[in-house]
Design a protein around this motif. Structure first.
Motif: not given
Length: 207
Positions: A3, A5, A8, A44-45, A48-49, A59, A61, A70, A74, A157
């Motif tokens: 990952l 980032v 961000l 944030l999570l 990311l997801s 971000a 992947w 994502a 994830a 995550l």
């Protein structure tokens, strides 16, 4: 799995939550997101997801051969359980697995629940469970991936994964996370609790 980032930033309700968050997390890494309440750890999570959008930055992947989405990269388990209280544990996990393209077979679900010590709850309605039981059943989603690539194919995550768990179950979950990391997984989590996790590579992102 990797990952990346870059710069961000996120907003919530027209207010800037965080800016300039950058890091690279490789396979086998345990990354803890720290910060005070309201600092944007959950936000944030969710970004990311793929469940929320950043206001700036990127971000990305990376799968074994190329960048991926994502959703494919994830598995997100939030501090809320996101299960339907009127459905049984089996029905909730079957739906969650089908939605994510994971194994929704009876053996896969029973394996996941057994690993979290809640196999006997498989036919109970989710709304009748205690908070600790709900948490463990929700975390079972992490163990449903029986697709090619096996352990480590999807990053975990985890938003406050140890909340509502007793000490023994916290240790059990820590062991599962350690095993996932040893198998080449990537785990990103938030936690206000100090739980020992065996990881060869650890990082921290402070918000």
């Amino acid at each position: 799995m990797r990952l990346t980032v870059d710069a961000l930033a996120a907003e919530r309700g027209g207010r800037t939550v965080f800016t300039g968050v950058s890091f690279v997390a490789e396979a086998g890494t345990l990354l803890r997101v720290s910060g005070a309440n309201g600092a944007g750890k959950t936000t944030l999570l969710r970004i990311l997801s793929g469940l929320a959008a950043a206001s700036d930055g990127h971000a990305v992947w990376h799968g074994p051969e190329a960048p991926t989405t994502a959703a494919e990269a994830a598995c997100f388990v939030g501090h809320t359980n996101a299960f339907n209280e009127a459905l049984t544990v089996r029905e909730n996990l079957t739906y969650a697995a089908a939605l994510a393209g994971l194994d929704s077979s009876v053996p896969a679900i029973e394996f996941a629940l057994t690993a979290l010590g809640v196999k006997l709850l498989v036919n109970r309605r989710f709304g009748t469970l205690s908070q600790g039981q709900r948490k463990r059943c929700s975390l079972a989603r992490l163990l449903l991936d029986a697709s090619p690539g096996g352990p480590g194919r999807r990053a975990w995550l985890l938003d406050e994964p140890f909340v509502a768990l007793d000490v023994d179950t916290q240790s059990q979950l820590a062991a599962l996370i350690s095993a996932e990391l040893a198998a080449g997984g990537l785990v990103i989590y938030t936690s206000h609790q100090a739980v020992a996790i065996d990881a060869a590579n650890t990082q921290e992102v402070a918000l």
